[in-house]
Design a protein around this motif. Structure first.
Motif, PDB file in Angstrom:
ATOM      1  N   LYS A 271      -8.297   8.874   4.540  1.00  0.00           N
ATOM      2  CA  LYS A 271      -7.369   9.759   5.231  1.00  0.00           C
ATOM      3  C   LYS A 271      -8.293  10.720   6.503  1.00  0.00           C
ATOM      4  O   LYS A 271      -7.961  10.883   7.188  1.00  0.00           O
TER       5      LYS A 271
ATOM      6  N   ARG B 272      -0.109   2.319   6.860  1.00  0.00           N
ATOM      7  CA  ARG B 272       1.420   2.487   6.968  1.00  0.00           C
ATOM      8  C   ARG B 272       2.289   2.063   7.092  1.00  0.00           C
ATOM      9  O   ARG B 272       3.133   1.467   6.193  1.00  0.00           O
TER      10      ARG B 272
ATOM     11  N   ILE C 292      -1.742   5.642  -0.834  1.00  0.00           N
ATOM     12  CA  ILE C 292      -2.601   6.879  -0.876  1.00  0.00           C
ATOM     13  C   ILE C 292      -3.104   6.933   0.424  1.00  0.00           C
ATOM     14  O   ILE C 292      -3.870   6.386   0.246  1.00  0.00           O
TER      15      ILE C 292
ATOM     16  N   ILE D 122      -1.415  11.238  -9.645  1.00  0.00           N
ATOM     17  CA  ILE D 122      -1.084  11.548  -7.320  1.00  0.00           C
ATOM     18  C   ILE D 122      -0.113  10.516  -6.488  1.00  0.00           C
ATOM     19  O   ILE D 122      -0.026   9.355  -6.758  1.00  0.00           O
ATOM     20  N   ARG D 123       0.958  11.295  -6.188  1.00  0.00           N
ATOM     21  CA  ARG D 123       1.269  10.514  -5.052  1.00  0.00           C
ATOM     22  C   ARG D 123       1.717  10.465  -4.242  1.00  0.00           C
ATOM     23  O   ARG D 123       2.038  12.364  -3.667  1.00  0.00           O
ATOM     24  N   HIS D 124       2.003  10.123  -3.024  1.00  0.00           N
ATOM     25  CA  HIS D 124       1.238  10.456  -1.782  1.00  0.00           C
ATOM     26  C   HIS D 124       2.905  10.054  -0.332  1.00  0.00           C
ATOM     27  O   HIS D 124       3.411   8.736  -0.215  1.00  0.00           O
ATOM     28  N   THR D 125       4.043  11.028  -0.207  1.00  0.00           N
ATOM     29  CA  THR D 125       4.672  10.450   1.060  1.00  0.00           C
ATOM     30  C   THR D 125       4.528  10.254   2.311  1.00  0.00           C
ATOM     31  O   THR D 125       3.086  10.448   2.466  1.00  0.00           O
TER      32      THR D 125
ATOM     33  N   ASP E 210       4.593  11.267   4.651  1.00  0.00           N
ATOM     34  CA  ASP E 210       4.228  12.316   5.489  1.00  0.00           C
ATOM     35  C   ASP E 210       3.058  12.508   5.190  1.00  0.00           C
ATOM     36  O   ASP E 210       2.287  13.556   6.025  1.00  0.00           O
ATOM     37  N   ASP E 211       2.579  11.996   3.946  1.00  0.00           N
ATOM     38  CA  ASP E 211       1.690  13.242   3.457  1.00  0.00           C
ATOM     39  C   ASP E 211       0.496  12.130   3.898  1.00  0.00           C
ATOM     40  O   ASP E 211      -1.242  12.894   3.919  1.00  0.00           O
ATOM     41  N   THR E 212       1.013  10.678   4.404  1.00  0.00           N
ATOM     42  CA  THR E 212      -0.770   9.966   5.003  1.00  0.00           C
ATOM     43  C   THR E 212      -0.740  10.247   6.459  1.00  0.00           C
ATOM     44  O   THR E 212      -0.951   8.558   6.818  1.00  0.00           O
TER      45      THR E 212
END
Length: 339
Positions: free
Chosen positions: A77, A93, A104, A314-317, A319-321
């Motif tokens: 990231k 993605r 993640i 921990i989890r990412h949507t 939009d978080d990536t």
């Protein structure tokens, strides 16, 4: 758990497949420019876009798995160069959505540290993180990797890269490695600025002075002696590394730690490891170090940090990536280290 790790924050493009803590593949493709030139974001991003699918396929094939088998995708990231980061994040993605795999985004700096802890078995050392874009002295405290000292101008890896350009040292396989080999032939130490400010360091004075020496600029008090590229390589290394060892020891004393872990691309320099190892031994501790496989930017470190983050819940949507060029080491809650 099978994890695909994708790294591309600078000129190293990498992908790896891990099965829990076992590294099944760890492939890398480096964007190398001609001597005297650095790598720019646009060209580096073009390199990553050209080869990213190939490097991922290589990692999957060597691990003898397919995307269908992967349980988690981890990617860098930040921090890093915007274009290269975006190139790899886009592919991560895309794969996540195509194959319906959790995704993640991880902090590049912390990935170096966690890979170092895994490879060396050091549970809670002080950390010297030295690379092309970062120079930090780090220790875990109050739920985060706290930065106790850092460069206040350029990173030590950036110093080596720019010095290599000044004296036309090749970039293949890397400027730092070539400087390290030439330094072994140095016979004369050339005095250079030694800038330590508490637990922080400054390397721009070294670079400016070397530039003046190479350009033939004369200053009062500077000996008008001959020099060789080997002498300059030796002098730059000894001065910069001595500064790093000093601030690392000061941070270790402050944090009541005797052992140190060195990570990042510059961390595989044998001379730096020797100096840190001697310092740690004098404190009754030891040095944790790795070779170029895991010191230099790699996909395994990204995949491993993605694994421990996922196991910590921990989890990412989607939009978080996104990517974050300025993603500080001390901005991440390291919940996987609680207790």
């Amino acid at each position: 758990m099978l994890i695909l790790g994708i790294e591309g924050s600078a000129n190293k493009l990498a992908a790896a497949v891990l099965q829990d803590e076992n590294i099944l593949s760890n492939e890398r493709n480096t964007f190398i420019t001609p001597p005297g030139q650095g790598f720019l974001p646009k060209e580096t991003a073009e390199h990553h876009r050209k080869y990213v699918l190939d490097i991922i396929n290589d990692a999957l094939n060597i691990a003898n798995v397919t995307m269908k088998d992967i349980d988690l995708i981890a990617f860098t990231k930040g921090p890093g160069m915007g274009g290269p980061l975006l190139s790899c994040a886009f592919v991560a993605r895309m794969l996540s959505q195509m194959w319906q795999k959790p995704l993640i985004g991880v902090n590049h700096c912390i990935a170096h540290i966690e890979m170092g802890r895994l490879a060396t078995g050091f549970a809670d050392p002080a950390v010297l993180y030295v690379s092309g874009g970062n120079t930090q002295v780090v220790s875990f405290s109050r739920g985060r990797y706290q930065v106790f000292g850092e460069t206040i101008d350029i990173a030590v890896g950036n110093l080596l890269d720019r010095f290599a350009r000044l004296v036309n040292i090749p970039n293949d396989p890397s400027p730092g490695y070539n400087i390290e080999q030439l330094a072994l032939k140095g016979r004369k130490y050339i005095p250079l600025p030694y800038s330590v400010k508490g637990m922080d360091v400054s390397f721009s004075g070294i670079l400016n002075t070397v530039q003046e020496i190479v350009s033939g600029v004369q200053r009062p008090g500077r000996p008008d002696d001959s020099w060789t590229v080997e002498d300059l390589c030796y002098s730059v290394q000894e001065t910069a590394f001595s500064m790093l060892v000093e601030v690392t020891e000061r941070a270790m004393a402050h944090c009541h730690q005797n052992s140190v872990l060195v990570v990042g691309g510059v961390g595989c320099n044998v001379r730096l490891q020797e100096m840190l190892g001697r310092m740690a031994a004098e404190r009754g501790g030891s040095l944790g170090a790795m070779d170029q496989r895991y010191c230099i930017d790699n996909g395994a470190m990204i995949g491993y940090l993605g694994k421990v983050m996922a196991e910590a819940g921990i989890r990412h949507t989607l939009d978080d990536t996104t990517v974050t060029q300025r993603f500080r080491t001390d901005s991440v809650d390291a919940v996987w280290r609680e207790g």
